[in-house]
Design an enzyme around this catalytic site. Structure first.
Site, PDB file in Angstrom:
ATOM      1  N   ALA A   1       1.951 -17.805-123.254  1.00  0.00           N
ATOM      2  CA  ALA A   1       0.842 -16.986-122.754  1.00  0.00           C
ATOM      3  C   ALA A   1       0.706 -15.667-123.505  1.00  0.00           C
ATOM      4  CB  ALA A   1       1.060 -16.730-121.268  1.00  0.00           C
TER       5      ALA A   1
ATOM      6  N   ASN B   1       8.915 -15.966-119.038  1.00  0.00           N
ATOM      7  CA  ASN B   1       8.927 -16.802-120.232  1.00  0.00           C
ATOM      8  C   ASN B   1       8.431 -16.066-121.469  1.00  0.00           C
ATOM      9  OD1 ASN B   1       9.872 -19.363-119.106  1.00  0.00           O
ATOM     10  ND2 ASN B   1       8.097 -19.096-117.788  1.00  0.00           N
TER      11      ASN B   1
ATOM     12  N   HIS C   1      -0.620  -9.310-120.897  1.00  0.00           N
ATOM     13  CA  HIS C   1       0.598  -9.072-121.680  1.00  0.00           C
ATOM     14  C   HIS C   1       0.245  -8.225-122.902  1.00  0.00           C
ATOM     15  CE1 HIS C   1       2.791 -11.969-119.321  1.00  0.00           C
ATOM     16  NE2 HIS C   1       1.955 -12.938-119.646  1.00  0.00           N
TER      17      HIS C   1
END
Ligand SMILES: NC(=O)c1ccc[n+]([C@@H]2O[C@H](COP(=O)([O-])OP(=O)(O)OC[C@H]3O[C@@H](n4cnc5c(N)ncnc54)[C@H](O)[C@@H]3O)[C@@H](O)[C@H]2O)c1
Length: 260
Positions: free
Chosen positions: A125, A181, A211
């Protein structure tokens, strides 16, 4: 020919299996292994296809496959990663946080090397893993990940912005195992779990999983921002993560590979 088996018929597994049935990945598909049949029932209803389901790992691992994609849990990586490699199958890992366990990481790397196999970790992601890998060769000063999520995605209640964590990736993996992750992928591609800095912020004003990555080194500076929408049926998983896995599978079967 890529002959794929998948562990985990959850959100990520189902998106990948649907992509296979839509012809988006040039591969054979041997079936999916899961400890719970709910995801498979849902998928069969949606696709109207007879998708091979395994509830027994020993039968699953004996099926004709050359790559197993784990999209289940960190526990699944711990339980099955070494076994998969020992059965001479390549491995793709989504629950990357499991690899914060140095012993497990060393063991699977050793097993893969001895058997001439590959372990693939899709970028998931996040964006910027390509730049980080290149930048590493010139020397890196710092890597910082700032993750901003809606409190609901983090399983908490908060009516204003709150910093939940500010520390290194090693500690973040332990304290936020289900949401880490990206930090793990970044650490593995870059300067490791101890040196990679992580900040996790609960923010009721955002609906995306955001992010931000800042990389500084001899090459200069990289700043990336991924504003991820949650997957349709799992708010904890960014939609970009299964798409990155599909892109990684496509890369394995393409004549031309673009990017690192
Ligand atoms: N790499 C990334 O960027 C990234 C992004 C999002 C999620 N993930 C990770 O990918 C994994 C799957 O995510 P998801 O959204 O599909 O989760 P999900 O909860 O929707 O589905 C997981 C499925 O795996 C099955 N499962 C769990 N443990 C198992 C085991 N030991 N053996 C067999 N089956 C098992 C569950 O029954 C479930 O059906 C999670 O670990 C998640 O943290 C990685």
């Amino acid at each position: 020919m890529l002959n794929l088996g998948i562990i985990g018929c959850g959100n990520i597994g189902r998106i990948i299996i649907k992509a296979i049935y839509k012809g988006k990945i040039n591969c054979k598909f041997a079936g999916v292994f899961d400890v719970n049949k709910d995801g498979h029932n849902l998928l069969s209803g949606e696709t109207k296809k007879r998708i091979k389901f395994f509830d027994d790992f020993d039968k699953f691992i004996k099926a004709d496959t050359n790559l197993i994609l784990e999209a289940a849990s960190q526990q699944a990586v711990k339980n099955y990663a070494t076994e998969i490699l020992k059965h001479d199958k390549n491995l793709m890992i989504m629950s990357v946080g499991a690899l914060a366990d140095k012993n497990l990481l060393a063991k699977i790397k050793r097993t893969a090397r001895e058997r001439n196999l590959k372990i693939y970790i899709p970028s998931g992601a996040v964006v910027g893993i390509d730049g980080l890998k290149a930048a590493m060769l010139g020397g890196i000063e710092s890597v910082t990940l700032t993750t901003r999520k809606n409190p609901k995605s983090l399983g908490i209640i908060a009516d204003k912005e709150k910093i939940l964590f500010n520390g290194d990736a090693n500690e973040a993996v332990v304290k936020f195992p289900k949401n880490i992750n990206v930090a793990a992928t970044l650490s593995l591609a870059g300067i490791g779990f101890k040196k990679t800095k992580v900040k996790i912020i609960a923010d009721p004003n955002v609906r995306e999983n955001i992010h931000e990555i800042c990389i500084k080194g001899n090459f200069g500076e990289i700043l990336t921002v991924a504003k991820n929408l949650p997957s349709p049926d799992n708010p904890k998983t960014s939609y970009l993560a299964p798409l990155a896995a599909i892109a990684c599978l496509k890369k394995l079967t393409s004549e031309i590979e673009i990017g690192i």
